[in-house]
Design a protein around this motif. Sequence first.
Motif, PDB file in Angstrom:
ATOM      1  N   LEU A   6      43.941  58.754 -45.308  1.00 59.82           N
ATOM      2  CA  LEU A   6      43.804  59.761 -44.518  1.00 59.82           C
ATOM      3  C   LEU A   6      43.582  61.272 -44.909  1.00 59.82           C
ATOM      4  CD1 LEU A   6      47.291  58.784 -42.634  1.00 59.82           C
ATOM      5  CD2 LEU A   6      44.863  58.286 -41.717  1.00 59.82           C
ATOM      6  N   TYR A  34      39.926  57.928 -42.519  1.00 63.78           N
ATOM      7  CA  TYR A  34      40.224  58.539 -41.055  1.00 63.78           C
ATOM      8  C   TYR A  34      40.658  59.994 -41.025  1.00 63.78           C
ATOM      9  CZ  TYR A  34      41.688  58.554 -36.393  1.00 63.78           C
ATOM     10  OH  TYR A  34      42.061  58.798 -35.117  1.00 63.78           O
ATOM     11  N   TYR A  38      34.953  62.400 -39.388  1.00 65.83           N
ATOM     12  CA  TYR A  38      34.669  60.940 -39.685  1.00 65.83           C
ATOM     13  C   TYR A  38      34.347  60.383 -38.080  1.00 65.83           C
ATOM     14  CZ  TYR A  38      36.087  60.454 -44.527  1.00 65.83           C
ATOM     15  OH  TYR A  38      36.137  60.931 -45.747  1.00 65.83           O
ATOM     16  N   ASN A  40      35.229  57.815 -36.548  1.00 63.02           N
ATOM     17  CA  ASN A  40      35.984  57.055 -35.780  1.00 63.02           C
ATOM     18  C   ASN A  40      37.365  57.865 -35.573  1.00 63.02           C
ATOM     19  OD1 ASN A  40      36.748  57.277 -38.535  1.00 63.02           O
ATOM     20  ND2 ASN A  40      37.839  55.340 -38.790  1.00 63.02           N
ATOM     21  N   TYR A  41      37.242  59.087 -35.862  1.00 64.67           N
ATOM     22  CA  TYR A  41      38.635  60.078 -35.616  1.00 64.67           C
ATOM     23  C   TYR A  41      38.853  60.439 -34.092  1.00 64.67           C
ATOM     24  CZ  TYR A  41      41.095  64.461 -36.187  1.00 64.67           C
ATOM     25  OH  TYR A  41      41.804  65.411 -36.183  1.00 64.67           O
ATOM     26  N   ILE A  50      46.584  53.937 -35.425  1.00 66.27           N
ATOM     27  CA  ILE A  50      45.354  53.672 -36.298  1.00 66.27           C
ATOM     28  C   ILE A  50      45.317  52.319 -37.056  1.00 66.27           C
ATOM     29  CG2 ILE A  50      44.057  54.439 -38.208  1.00 66.27           C
ATOM     30  CD1 ILE A  50      45.241  57.399 -37.489  1.00 66.27           C
TER      31      ILE A  50
END
Length: 304
Positions: A6, A34, A38, A40-41, A50
């Motif tokens: 993270l 993450y 990024y 996918n954030y 998550i």
Amino acid sequence: MKILLLSPNQIERYNWTHQLFRNEIGRQHDVLYYGEGYPNYIPGKPVPEIIKGKDFDLILTYGLKYTEPFIGIGDINIPKAHIAVDYFPDSTSGTYDRNHKMFKRDKYDLYFGVVGDIVRNLERNKICTKAHLLPFSIDTNIYQKINCDKTNDVLAVFTTNDKTYPFRTKIKKMVSSLKDLKTYTGKVQHRTYIKMINQSKLCITSNNKFKSLSIKYSEVLACGSFLLADLPEDFNELGYLNGLHLILYSGINDLKDKIYFYLKHSNTREQIAQQGMEFVRKNHNNQIRVQQMTEIIKKEIGIK
């Protein structure tokens, strides 16, 4: 190990050395990145959501200065480790109180500090019984010596904040006043920065008021350039030797004298720069540092 890391993606920031280290973690482990930057954030998404449906051996957070607090870390029954890069009680960045509250709330299983003062702050504030030193390191595929002429005499490029870095403004002012030399003290983008290190006969850094060893030690020396620096903590512990890998100065007048001396004595300057490059590339590269981090995690947390 399977790791949820993270932290923001900082590859486009002025200082990308932190991101290059995180990238190396992904080369040695199975990492899901993450955070801000990024694809996918999702801002504000709790950590339990998550990891839902996924199997991780470790949750690793790095810094947390440039992103929002990740919610729900303390509620997860997965080993957690944090790499602290800014945990100074009277820092002007405003991150200390924020990080302190998160550490108390989330109760990580393992803490690393990139400099000795951060390690001591984690321990004296009873965030943990023992924190581990994980010093700054360098990606030697990015920071390296390139074939170019040394067209610049002195390079002094760094963040200036008189409260945190009390000597840096004075250095830039002094260097800018050297009318008989070609100097540079302005801002540069990172790819340009690496080239400018290589093009400079002499580079200067100055540590913060806590005397924390600057990240510029590994950046400059890995490129095979000569470095003048003030004495930091962790200097001897990390294996640096004054006169062999770089030259230490004490005060603005001493720095000015050493600038002229080492510009005049090019053979000595180049020999020290070569020795410094070999030392950093062998002992303070990202591959070694991630391996050291991995060994500590496995030993302290018990991950196979």
